[in-house]
Design a protein around this motif. Sequence first.
Motif: not given
Length: 175
Positions: A20-24, A49-56, A58-67
């Motif tokens: 699932q998408t995580s939040k910062v 923003g949101g992030a999906i990080f799964d080291p197992n 990585l194809n499902a991992s993604a970042f969508n971040l703003t500053v």
Amino acid sequence: MKVKILTFFFALLVYAAQAQTSKVISGSTNFSVKFILGTCNGTFDAPKGGAIFDPNNLNASAFNLTVAAATFKTGNNTRDKDMKSGKYFDVAKYPEIHFKSSKVEKKDANYQAIGTLTIKDVSKTVTLPFEAKKNADGSYALSSTFDINRLDYKVGESNWKLKDVVTVTIKAVIK
């Protein structure tokens, strides 16, 4: 047969819950750039923003971040006001700096996110190296340090006193 189908759907739900998408939830954005009188260090607020990080997976991992560009701070009010103007970040017209990954992959002992970095009206494909450490509470501490050329993004094009390369460090805890 029903048991196999139920088992498959249960396994799918468990996997989806883990990806699932995580939040910062906290972080920082720091930068440094050399100029004629030394080095200017500063900050922006933490990325959001949101992030999906799964080291197992990585194809499902993604970042969508703003500053938020208007959160620029160097400890010098005159310089900060100038940096927010049209000569540099033009925060009234371009309020956010944005990164959206298209791919996350393993790189040696760490990772890298490949995606689009947008500053002002310029978008470029970049590769951001990062470290990821899993915390005891299940969150991840992510850290990335990278260089960008400010002129590639039309930031302070007429300022010859600044060096072109800016070093940026972004830290975020995602959960």
